[in-house]
Each structure stands twice: as C-alpha cells, then as structure tokens.
Design a protein around this motif. Structure first.
Motif, PDB file in Angstrom:
ATOM      1  N   ASP A   1       0.820  -1.213   0.000  1.00 47.03           N
ATOM      2  CA  ASP A   1       0.000   0.000   0.000  1.00 47.03           C
ATOM      3  C   ASP A   1       0.854   1.263   0.000  1.00 47.03           C
ATOM      4  OD1 ASP A   1       0.881  -0.740   2.558  1.00 47.03           O
ATOM      5  OD2 ASP A   1      -0.667   0.461   3.534  1.00 47.03           O
ATOM      6  N   VAL A   2       2.062   1.192   0.589  1.00 47.08           N
ATOM      7  CA  VAL A   2       2.970   2.344   0.611  1.00 47.08           C
ATOM      8  C   VAL A   2       3.775   2.424  -0.683  1.00 47.08           C
ATOM      9  CG1 VAL A   2       4.976   3.361   1.761  1.00 47.08           C
ATOM     10  CG2 VAL A   2       3.118   2.386   3.125  1.00 47.08           C
ATOM     11  N   TRP A   3       4.363   1.298  -1.113  1.00 48.69           N
ATOM     12  CA  TRP A   3       5.271   1.322  -2.261  1.00 48.69           C
ATOM     13  C   TRP A   3       4.559   1.412  -3.605  1.00 48.69           C
ATOM     14  CZ3 TRP A   3       9.579   3.008  -0.993  1.00 48.69           C
ATOM     15  CH2 TRP A   3      10.316   2.551   0.099  1.00 48.69           C
ATOM     16  N   ARG A   4       3.328   0.939  -3.692  1.00 44.76           N
ATOM     17  CA  ARG A   4       2.550   0.991  -4.942  1.00 44.76           C
ATOM     18  C   ARG A   4       3.310   0.346  -6.113  1.00 44.76           C
ATOM     19  NH1 ARG A   4       1.978   7.284  -4.447  1.00 44.76           N
ATOM     20  NH2 ARG A   4       1.404   7.211  -6.662  1.00 44.76           N
ATOM     21  N   PRO A   5       3.753  -0.903  -5.935  1.00 44.64           N
ATOM     22  CA  PRO A   5       4.571  -1.538  -6.978  1.00 44.64           C
ATOM     23  C   PRO A   5       3.844  -1.753  -8.295  1.00 44.64           C
ATOM     24  CG  PRO A   5       3.886  -3.149  -5.336  1.00 44.64           C
ATOM     25  CD  PRO A   5       3.515  -1.803  -4.785  1.00 44.64           C
ATOM     26  N   LYS A   6       2.554  -2.047  -8.253  1.00 42.56           N
ATOM     27  CA  LYS A   6       1.819  -2.284  -9.505  1.00 42.56           C
ATOM     28  C   LYS A   6       1.786  -1.022 -10.364  1.00 42.56           C
ATOM     29  CE  LYS A   6      -1.509  -4.015  -6.991  1.00 42.56           C
ATOM     30  NZ  LYS A   6      -2.766  -4.615  -6.494  1.00 42.56           N
ATOM     31  N   GLU A   7       1.660   0.105  -9.706  1.00 39.20           N
ATOM     32  CA  GLU A   7       1.654   1.372 -10.437  1.00 39.20           C
ATOM     33  C   GLU A   7       3.011   1.643 -11.076  1.00 39.20           C
ATOM     34  OE1 GLU A   7       1.031   6.113  -9.374  1.00 39.20           O
ATOM     35  OE2 GLU A   7       0.198   4.583  -8.028  1.00 39.20           O
ATOM     36  N   MET A   8       4.079   1.388 -10.326  1.00 42.43           N
ATOM     37  CA  MET A   8       5.413   1.641 -10.856  1.00 42.43           C
ATOM     38  C   MET A   8       5.766   0.680 -11.982  1.00 42.43           C
ATOM     39  SD  MET A   8       8.130   3.346 -11.065  1.00 42.43           S
ATOM     40  CE  MET A   8       8.274   4.432  -9.648  1.00 42.43           C
ATOM     41  N   LEU A   9       5.439  -0.600 -11.818  1.00 43.31           N
ATOM     42  CA  LEU A   9       5.754  -1.567 -12.865  1.00 43.31           C
ATOM     43  C   LEU A   9       4.942  -1.306 -14.127  1.00 43.31           C
ATOM     44  CD1 LEU A   9       6.073  -4.840 -10.759  1.00 43.31           C
ATOM     45  CD2 LEU A   9       7.909  -3.556 -11.843  1.00 43.31           C
ATOM     46  N   ALA A  10       3.690  -0.881 -13.969  1.00 47.03           N
ATOM     47  CA  ALA A  10       2.880  -0.542 -15.141  1.00 47.03           C
ATOM     48  C   ALA A  10       3.517   0.617 -15.907  1.00 47.03           C
ATOM     49  CB  ALA A  10       1.457  -0.199 -14.712  1.00 47.03           C
ATOM     50  N   TRP A  11       4.077   1.580 -15.178  1.00 50.28           N
ATOM     51  CA  TRP A  11       4.786   2.683 -15.843  1.00 50.28           C
ATOM     52  C   TRP A  11       6.014   2.165 -16.579  1.00 50.28           C
ATOM     53  CZ3 TRP A  11       9.795   4.547 -15.143  1.00 50.28           C
ATOM     54  CH2 TRP A  11      10.106   5.714 -15.860  1.00 50.28           C
TER      55      TRP A  11
ATOM     56  N   THR B   1      13.290  -6.486 -14.559  1.00 51.10           N
ATOM     57  CA  THR B   1      13.295  -6.076 -13.162  1.00 51.10           C
ATOM     58  C   THR B   1      13.166  -7.293 -12.265  1.00 51.10           C
ATOM     59  OG1 THR B   1      10.894  -5.800 -13.066  1.00 51.10           O
ATOM     60  CG2 THR B   1      12.184  -3.892 -13.770  1.00 51.10           C
ATOM     61  N   ASN B   2      13.385  -7.061 -10.975  1.00 48.87           N
ATOM     62  CA  ASN B   2      13.287  -8.167 -10.019  1.00 48.87           C
ATOM     63  C   ASN B   2      11.975  -8.110  -9.250  1.00 48.87           C
ATOM     64  OD1 ASN B   2      13.808  -5.982  -8.367  1.00 48.87           O
ATOM     65  ND2 ASN B   2      15.468  -6.954  -7.237  1.00 48.87           N
ATOM     66  N   ASP B   3      11.937  -8.798  -8.137  1.00 47.20           N
ATOM     67  CA  ASP B   3      10.712  -8.943  -7.349  1.00 47.20           C
ATOM     68  C   ASP B   3      10.754  -8.133  -6.053  1.00 47.20           C
ATOM     69  OD1 ASP B   3      12.713 -10.417  -6.162  1.00 47.20           O
ATOM     70  OD2 ASP B   3      11.517 -12.233  -5.871  1.00 47.20           O
ATOM     71  N   ARG B   4      11.425  -6.983  -6.084  1.00 42.63           N
ATOM     72  CA  ARG B   4      11.590  -6.200  -4.857  1.00 42.63           C
ATOM     73  C   ARG B   4      11.073  -4.763  -4.999  1.00 42.63           C
ATOM     74  NH1 ARG B   4      17.490  -7.928  -2.281  1.00 42.63           N
ATOM     75  NH2 ARG B   4      17.250 -10.190  -2.506  1.00 42.63           N
ATOM     76  N   PHE B   5       9.907  -4.626  -5.582  1.00 41.49           N
ATOM     77  CA  PHE B   5       9.303  -3.303  -5.680  1.00 41.49           C
ATOM     78  C   PHE B   5       8.229  -3.085  -4.617  1.00 41.49           C
ATOM     79  CE2 PHE B   5      11.434  -3.229  -9.693  1.00 41.49           C
ATOM     80  CZ  PHE B   5      11.626  -1.889  -9.980  1.00 41.49           C
ATOM     81  N   GLY B   6       8.060  -4.061  -3.709  1.00 44.99           N
ATOM     82  CA  GLY B   6       7.106  -3.861  -2.632  1.00 44.99           C
ATOM     83  C   GLY B   6       6.273  -5.080  -2.328  1.00 44.99           C
ATOM     84  N   ALA B   7       6.588  -5.801  -1.239  1.00 47.91           N
ATOM     85  CA  ALA B   7       5.788  -6.928  -0.741  1.00 47.91           C
ATOM     86  C   ALA B   7       5.434  -7.924  -1.843  1.00 47.91           C
ATOM     87  CB  ALA B   7       4.528  -6.406  -0.064  1.00 47.91           C
ATOM     88  N   MET B   8       6.415  -8.326  -2.628  1.00 47.67           N
ATOM     89  CA  MET B   8       6.135  -9.203  -3.761  1.00 47.67           C
ATOM     90  C   MET B   8       7.201 -10.270  -3.986  1.00 47.67           C
ATOM     91  SD  MET B   8       6.931  -6.213  -6.621  1.00 47.67           S
ATOM     92  CE  MET B   8       7.488  -7.180  -8.009  1.00 47.67           C
TER      93      MET B   8
END
Length: 476
Positions: free
Chosen positions: A251-261, A274-281
C-alpha cells in the motif's frame, strides 16, 4: 457493375500488405494488476546472458569496514546505531563528532577509470552490469534533481535523527560532492563501448531521508517516484535491481503502479528486466525472482537470479582476506549450478573509495572469463537440465537443442550416469577438446553411463558434451 481486373486485385492486396507491414506492431498495454503484469514475458536477452556483475560502491566504501561475514555497505547505519565494532572503528578513526555526510566528501573516486572497469567485466564474460546508483544511505551516483532540491532545507525530525538532518544540505550525490562527476553516465558510456548491457541497483528506501522518517506515503509520492522515473528516463538501464522494499507494505510502495509505468510508458519498456523487490512481492510477483546467498538452489519454474559477493560483503570490506574469498573453483561451481537450475548469476565486486577494484577480485573475474571463453557455450543461452530436481554429486547439467552439457565439479570423477535419458546418444566428448575425441558410453538399463578420462582439461570445472536426437526425454 464494373469488375476489378485480377491484376488490379493483386496490386491492391500487395499495397495493403505493405501498409500493414510498415505499421508498428501493436503494443501490449499492461494493467496495474498482478495478473496483467505477471503476464509480461521476460525479454530474451536476460535468459541468454546468464552472468552479470553487481557493483556496490559509495560513501560506505570509505571506511570499508565490517566483521568478516557481514555487509560493509551497512556501515553507516550500524555505526549510527552504536553497534559493536562498527561504532568502535568509527570513534577510533573518525571521532564521535564526525558526520556520516563527510564520507560523501571523502568518496572521491580519484583513481577511477570506467573504461578499465568495463574492459574487465567484458573479459570476465559478463553480459550485463548492475551499478549501484543509490544505496540505503540515499547517496546518488548521479546529479539527481531530488537531492539538489533539498539543498539547504531543514526539517522537523525525531530527536534520534537530528544529527543526520543535514545530509542533504549540500546535494547528497556524486556531482555535488566527492567525485564531482556523474558516475552513472560515465559507467553506462564505458559499458556501451564494450557491448555489455547497462543496469542499475536502486534502493527504494533511505535510512535518513527526512520524508521517510516522517511521512512514508509522501516520501513515495514526492521523492521515490519522481527520482526513480528521472533516473530511468535519463540513463535507460536494461536491468533494474530494486531493493529495500521490506520496510513497508504494498500500500505504501505501490509496486503495480510503478511496474505498469515501466512496462507501458518508460523509454526502456520493451527491454527492461526487473526483479521482485518493488514492494511486498518477493517470490510472488515480478519478472525475475531474487535469491540472495541462496546457494544456487532455486526451481527453474520462473526466471530467477542468484546474487552474492566474491567474498561475503557486497561493498568493499577491508577485513576480508584470502580466506574469506571464494576460490575460482567455488565460483565456477556456483555459476554452473545456477545455470543448471535455469537462473542467472549476478556476482558482486566491491571497489575501494578511490575507484580501484581489489586485485584478488579482479583476478577472480579474469579467471571466470578465461573459463567462459572455452566453456561459455554450455552457459550462455542454456536452459535448466532435464533431470531437475535430480541432484548429482558430481556436478550439474544444462541443455540446448540437441545437446546436454555436463559440468563436472570433482576432477576425481571417473564415471557418471544419466538416469532415465531415453534419447539416442550420438556423441560424447569434452567441450574443451577441439578434436572432439569420443568418450566411451553405454546404456545400463534406462541410464546412460559415461566413462570419463583420467585427467580433465580444467582443474576446477570441466564440461562434457552429450549430443542427442531432439529435445531430451527423461523418464522419472
């Protein structure tokens, strides 16, 4: 009704076909959902590369201190927390009043030659590099606008952070302090010259950033997102090693939003890995799963990468001596084990603050490169062996169409069995043998038995090629 002649029809069809061929292929638009993001295939270059170099270098390289077996790049945080030997070394060598930001000024890189580094990595056989453009201390190895915008600002911080509040007063980056140069740009340019792909390591969080310690959602919105996008747009990395995400939730890192960009809008959307460290993933979502000091043991069911140091620390550690470094044989065993499980190896070097790479680390890289020059066919572009999860005591197996590559770790091995291989075996020989002198082999039930020579061409890891008809078929 006027009929169109057959010739005219053919011309119209040809024109239509040509028009369609000239149109750019329709781009897939990924939605900010895990189902959509996880459907994006990993660009082929990554699975072909197999071997990369990780560079961890920054102000923490000035003290370059940790107990053997620990991470020296964490020096600033652990000294700040007054932990054991870290704080003792700090007091003795710099004094209690010394401010961590002064390490940024002492991080001068005065002997750094990016072309020398790039040539070394190319000779090592690396196909890509992950350059630490920002670690957890927040210091950027480029002149980013975010740290420059903070210059001179003061914040109301908790008492524990009062002594580090002024880290950003002079622009906490390599252009405004220390080297006074854009290290990221120089490294990217040098790698391009030798044909090694450029990538970065980027820490999402920062130990002492004023917004991080007061308002994490604002930190993400006003600092992380704009800084990260600026870095990607300006330097166009092909690989991004994100890190530091364990400190907050999705909820803080918003990884889905960043990866979509990254996958839809960024200038590297078609080639970025990319790897799997953009937020709780971790090990749940992301193109490449991370394995940090995992021993090379990971299932080949998803693209993955093993990262580790030549010694133990990622950043330079003055306390690591020969006994703490892996031998060339151990590193080659790790490389082949990782490849045998379908992964990539990202091997870290920790340069000194002056920009020189310790001689022992250089030697290890060149020895790996010499091995790959002869045996690289068995690594680059290979896939996991067909016997997984079979574990052989003698080594591991990679494959390509019509070929198996047996990596022999123990030079005392004289006979090996490949259980359940039902393919016709057409030839067996040592990869290093240009004459392809045949090795004896026979079938024992459902196993192929291969007799190995009394001596091997490499004292560490030798490779046996098994040529077969078609894709390997193994009966479990």
């Amino acid at each position: 009704m006027k009929r169109t002649s057959p010739v005219a029809v053919c011309l119209l069809l040809a024109m239509a076909t040509t028009a369609r061929a000239d149109e750019p292929p329709q781009r897939v638009q990924y939605e900010p959902t895990w189902e959509s993001l996880d459907s994006r295939p990993v660009p082929e270059w990554f699975n072909e590369a197999k071997f990369g170099i990780f560079i961890v270098w920054g102000p923490y390289s000035v003290p370059g201190w940790a107990p053997p077996g620990a991470y020296a790049e964490w020096y600033g945080h652990r000294a700040w927390k007054r932990q054991g030997g870290y704080w003792g070394f700090y007091k003795k060598n710099y004094g209690e009043k010394f401010d961590y930001k002064q390490f940024g000024q002492k991080f001068t890189a005065e002997r750094w030659d990016p072309d020398d580094w790039a040539n070394l990595f190319a000779k090592a056989g690396a196909r890509y590099v992950s350059f630490c453009v920002k670690y957890h201390d927040g210091y950027c190895l480029w002149g980013d606008t975010q740290t420059r915008a903070m210059k001179g600002r003061r914040y109301e911080l908790p008492p524990a952070y009062a002594e580090v509040d002024d880290l950003y007063t002079d622009g906490w980056n390599s252009v405004d302090t220390g080297p006074r140069r854009d290290l990221a740009a120089d490294m990217a340019e040098a790698l391009e010259k030798v044909g090694v792909r450029w990538g970065v390591y980027y820490s999402l969080y920062e130990w002492w950033h004023p917004l991080w310690v007061t308002d994490r959602e604002r930190y993400v919105r006003e600092h992380y997102f704009p800084q990260f996008k600026e870095m990607v747009a300006k330097y166009r990395p092909q690989f991004i090693f994100a890190d530091g995400e364990w400190t907050a939730g999705e909820d803080v890192w918003r990884p889905k939003e960043m990866l979509a960009w990254l996958f839809n809008e960024s200038p590297v959307r078609d080639t970025i890995v990319t790897n799997d460290r953009f937020g709780a993933m971790r090990k749940k979502h992301g193109p490449v799963y991370s394995s940090e000091y995992g021993g090379g043991n990971f299932p080949p069911t998803h693209a993955w990468q093993e990262d580790r140091g030549i010694g133990h620390s990622y950043g330079y550690n003055r306390n690591e001596t020969l006994e703490h470094y892996n031998t060339t044989g151990q590193l080659l065993e790790m490389l082949t084990k990782v490849a045998g499980n379908g992964g990539n190896l990202l091997l870290c070097v920790g340069p000194k603050a002056d920009g020189t790479i310790p001689e022992l680390q250089r030697r290890r890289l060149l020895e790996i490169g010499a091995w790959l020059k002869i045996n690289g066919e068995s690594i680059y572009g290979s896939e996991a062996g067909p016997f997984w999860p079979q574990k052989f005591t003698w080594g591991t197996v990679t494959k390509k169409p019509g070929r198996l590559y047996l990596h022999i770790w123990d030079p005392k091995t004289r006979k090996i069995e490949l259980p359940g291989l039902s393919n016709q075996v057409n030839a067996v020989y040592l990869l290093a043998d240009k004459a392809k002198s045949p090795l004896a082999q026979h079938r024992n039930g459902q196993a192929i038995v291969i007799d190995l020579p009394e001596s091997f061409p490499d004292p560490n890891v030798s490779v046996v090629v098994v040529e077969i008809d078609g894709e390997p078929v193994v009966k479990k």
